[in-house]
Design a protein around this motif. Structure first.
Motif, mmCIF file in Angstrom:
data_model
loop_
_atom_site.group_PDB
_atom_site.id
_atom_site.type_symbol
_atom_site.label_atom_id
_atom_site.label_comp_id
_atom_site.label_asym_id
_atom_site.label_seq_id
_atom_site.Cartn_x
_atom_site.Cartn_y
_atom_site.Cartn_z
ATOM 1 N N VAL A 146 0.835 -1.202 0.000
ATOM 2 C CA VAL A 146 0.000 0.000 0.000
ATOM 3 C C VAL A 146 0.869 1.251 0.000
ATOM 4 O O VAL A 146 0.606 2.211 -0.738
ATOM 5 N N ALA A 147 1.920 1.251 0.816
ATOM 6 C CA ALA A 147 2.821 2.403 0.869
ATOM 7 C C ALA A 147 3.517 2.616 -0.472
ATOM 8 O O ALA A 147 3.644 3.755 -0.949
ATOM 9 N N ASN A 148 3.966 1.532 -1.099
ATOM 10 C CA ASN A 148 4.599 1.655 -2.413
ATOM 11 C C ASN A 148 3.634 2.243 -3.439
ATOM 12 O O ASN A 148 4.005 3.115 -4.235
ATOM 13 N N TYR A 149 2.405 1.758 -3.413
ATOM 14 C CA TYR A 149 1.408 2.258 -4.369
ATOM 15 C C TYR A 149 1.139 3.739 -4.153
ATOM 16 O O TYR A 149 1.069 4.516 -5.117
ATOM 17 N N LEU A 150 0.995 4.160 -2.910
ATOM 18 C CA LEU A 150 0.706 5.564 -2.625
ATOM 19 C C LEU A 150 1.875 6.463 -3.022
ATOM 20 O O LEU A 150 1.668 7.554 -3.580
ATOM 21 N N VAL A 151 3.093 6.010 -2.763
ATOM 22 C CA VAL A 151 4.267 6.826 -3.111
ATOM 23 C C VAL A 151 4.391 6.977 -4.619
ATOM 24 O O VAL A 151 4.603 8.077 -5.148
ATOM 25 N N VAL A 152 4.257 5.855 -5.351
ATOM 26 C CA VAL A 152 4.441 5.886 -6.805
ATOM 27 C C VAL A 152 3.298 6.613 -7.500
ATOM 28 O O VAL A 152 3.523 7.444 -8.391
ATOM 29 N N SER A 153 2.056 6.326 -7.113
ATOM 30 C CA SER A 153 0.903 6.858 -7.850
ATOM 31 C C SER A 153 0.464 8.237 -7.372
ATOM 32 O O SER A 153 0.091 9.083 -8.186
ATOM 33 N N LYS A 154 0.530 8.496 -6.066
ATOM 34 C CA LYS A 154 0.021 9.756 -5.534
ATOM 35 C C LYS A 154 1.108 10.801 -5.321
ATOM 36 O O LYS A 154 0.953 11.958 -5.699
ATOM 37 N N PHE A 155 2.216 10.372 -4.705
ATOM 38 C CA PHE A 155 3.268 11.328 -4.381
ATOM 39 C C PHE A 155 4.131 11.649 -5.601
ATOM 40 O O PHE A 155 4.375 12.817 -5.915
ATOM 41 N N LEU A 156 4.603 10.609 -6.301
ATOM 42 C CA LEU A 156 5.436 10.828 -7.485
ATOM 43 C C LEU A 156 4.629 11.046 -8.763
ATOM 44 O O LEU A 156 5.208 11.436 -9.792
ATOM 45 N N MET A 157 3.317 10.790 -8.715
ATOM 46 C CA MET A 157 2.417 11.020 -9.860
ATOM 47 C C MET A 157 2.853 10.237 -11.098
ATOM 48 O O MET A 157 2.869 10.750 -12.211
ATOM 49 N N LEU A 158 3.214 8.981 -10.905
ATOM 50 C CA LEU A 158 3.708 8.157 -12.015
ATOM 51 C C LEU A 158 2.680 7.146 -12.522
ATOM 52 O O LEU A 158 2.996 6.357 -13.411
ATOM 53 N N LYS A 159 1.478 7.160 -11.985
ATOM 54 C CA LYS A 159 0.478 6.184 -12.395
ATOM 55 C C LYS A 159 0.152 6.349 -13.877
ATOM 56 O O LYS A 159 0.002 7.457 -14.397
ATOM 57 N N ASP A 160 0.028 5.218 -14.580
ATOM 58 C CA ASP A 160 -0.260 5.175 -16.015
ATOM 59 C C ASP A 160 0.819 5.864 -16.849
ATOM 60 O O ASP A 160 0.539 6.436 -17.903
ATOM 61 N N THR A 161 2.065 5.826 -16.387
ATOM 62 C CA THR A 161 3.193 6.326 -17.167
ATOM 63 C C THR A 161 4.242 5.215 -17.257
ATOM 64 O O THR A 161 4.283 4.290 -16.435
#
Length: 319
Positions: A146-161
Motif C-alpha cells: 500500500v505504501a509503495n502504491y501511494l508513493v508511486v501513484s500519488k506522491f510521485l504522480m507516475l500512475k499510467d506512465t
C-alpha cells in the motif's frame, strides 16, 4: 663464484617445486574425459527442458490431448503462435514497451547503482556509514504494498506512465552491496589516488578509470537488472490501468487468463462458445508464451558471459 653457485642451486630448487606443482595440478586425460562427459550431461539437463517446451509449443493441440507430451509429435502446428500474433498490434507494441523499459531501466539502474556503490566503497567518503544504513534498512524493513502504491501513484504522480515500470526497480539493495564489494576488492586505492594527483575530477575518475576496470561487476548487475525488467509484470498490474503501455509479460498473462476463462465458462456462451473454446490452444499457447518471453534473454546472455569469464580470470593474472 660461491654466489653464482648458490643462485643456480636456488633456481634449480624453484624449478623442481614448479614441476611438482604442475604434476599435482595437471589433470590426467581419462579424468579430463570423465569431467567433460559429466559437464556435457549437466548442460543437456539444462537445455533439454527448454527444447521440450519449444517442441510442445509447435505441437497440434488435438494430438497433444490424445498422445500427451512427446519429443517427436505426430503433427506440428503453428496455431499457438498465430493465435498470439492475431491478438493484433498489442504484441508488437508490448514488445516495444518491454524493450524500451528494459534498456532504459538497465542504463539508469547501472548509473545509480554504480555511483552509489562506488561512493560507499571509498574509505575517504565522510558519509559512508550513513548511506550504508540508508540502503540497508529497506532490505530489512519495507513499507508494504500500500505504501509503495501511494508513493508511486500519488506522491510521485507516475500512475499510467512508463516511468512507473522503470523507477521502482532501478535501485536494489542487493545490487548495491554486491557492486560495493566488487569496487572495494577490484579498484585499488593507489589507482584512485594517482588519478586525483594527475588532476582527474570525480566524474572523470569514475567514467574513465573505474568503469573500465569494473566491467565484469557491472555486467553482472546489468544482467540482474535486465532479467528483472524483462520478467516484471507486477508493476504493470499495480500502476497501469490503460492498455497503451502494457509490457509483454503482463499482456501474455492476460491472454493466458482469457483463454483459461473461456475454457472454464464455455457452457455459458452457447454452441458457438463451446466450439470456439474447443479450438483454443490451451496447452500449446502456454508453452508458446514461455518461448516468446524467454528467447530474447537467451540471445542476450552470451553478451554478458564474456565479462563473467573476465571476472573469473582477472584475479589469476594480477597480484
Amino acid at each position: 663464484m660461491f654466489a653464482g653457485y648458490k643462485e643456480a642451486k636456488l633456481e634449480k630448487k624453484l624449478q623442481k617445486i614448479e614441476a611438482e606443482q604442475c604434476k599435482y595440478n595437471k589433470v590426467k586425460k581419462p579424468t579430463n574425459v570423465i569431467f567433460n562427459i559429466i559437464l556435457s550431461a549437466l548442460s543437456l539437463f539444462c537445455v533439454i527442458p527448454f527444447i521440450f517446451v519449444m517442441i510442445i509449443s509447435f505441437t497440434d493441440e488435438k494430438i497433444l490431448a490424445v498422445n500427451g507430451y512427446q519429443f517427436f509429435p505426430e503433427k506440428l502446428s503453428f496455431y499457438a503462435y498465430q493465435y498470439i500474433i492475431n491478438a493484433g498490434d498489442n504484441i508488437i507494441r508490448s514488445y516495444g514497451v518491454t524493450i524500451f523499459v528494459t534498456v532504459t531501466g538497465t542504463v539508469i539502474g547501472l548509473l545509480l547503482t554504480g555511483t552509489y556503490a562506488y561512493a560507499l566503497s571509498r574509505k575517504t567518503y565522510a558519509y559512508r556509514k550513513l548511506f550504508t544504513l540508508v540502503i540497508t534498512v529497506p532490505m530489512l524493513f519495507s513499507g508494504g504494498m500500500v505504501a509503495n502504491y501511494l508513493v508511486v501513484s500519488k506522491f510521485l504522480m507516475l500512475k499510467d506512465t512508463v516511468w512507473a515500470l522503470i523507477l521502482p526497480l532501478c535501485l536494489n539493495t542487493f545490487n548495491v552491496i554486491v557492486l560495493r564489494t566488487f569496487f572495494k576488492t577490484s579498484i585499488p586505492d593507489a589507482v584512485v589516488e594517482s588519478a586525483k594527483i594527475d588532476g582527474a575530477s570525480e566524474w572523470k575518475l569514475f567514467f574513465k578509470i573505474v568503469i573500465p576496470m569494473a566491467l565484469p561487476g557491472l555486467a553482472t548487475i546489468g544482467l540482474f537488472l535486465t532479467l528483472a525488467y524483462w520478467n516484471d509484470w507486477f508493476c504493470a498490474m499495480m500502476y497501469l490501468d490503460g492498455k497503451e503501455i502494457l509490457p509483454l509479460q503482463y499482456l501474455l498473462i492476460q491472454i493466458e487468463n482469457s483463454i483459461d476463462w473461456l475454457a472454464s465458462n464455455k457452457s455459458m456462451m452457447g454452441v458457438d462458445g463451446i466450439q470456439a473454446a474447443a479450438n483454443l490452444p490451451k496447452e500449446t499457447i502456454k508453452m508458446a508464451i514461455v518461448v516468446i518471453s524467454t528467447l530474447p534473454i537467451v540471445f542476450a546472455y552470451p553478451f554478458f558471459q564474456r565479462y563473467f569469464i573476465n571476472g573469473l580470470t582477472i584475479g589469476a593474472v594480477k597480484e
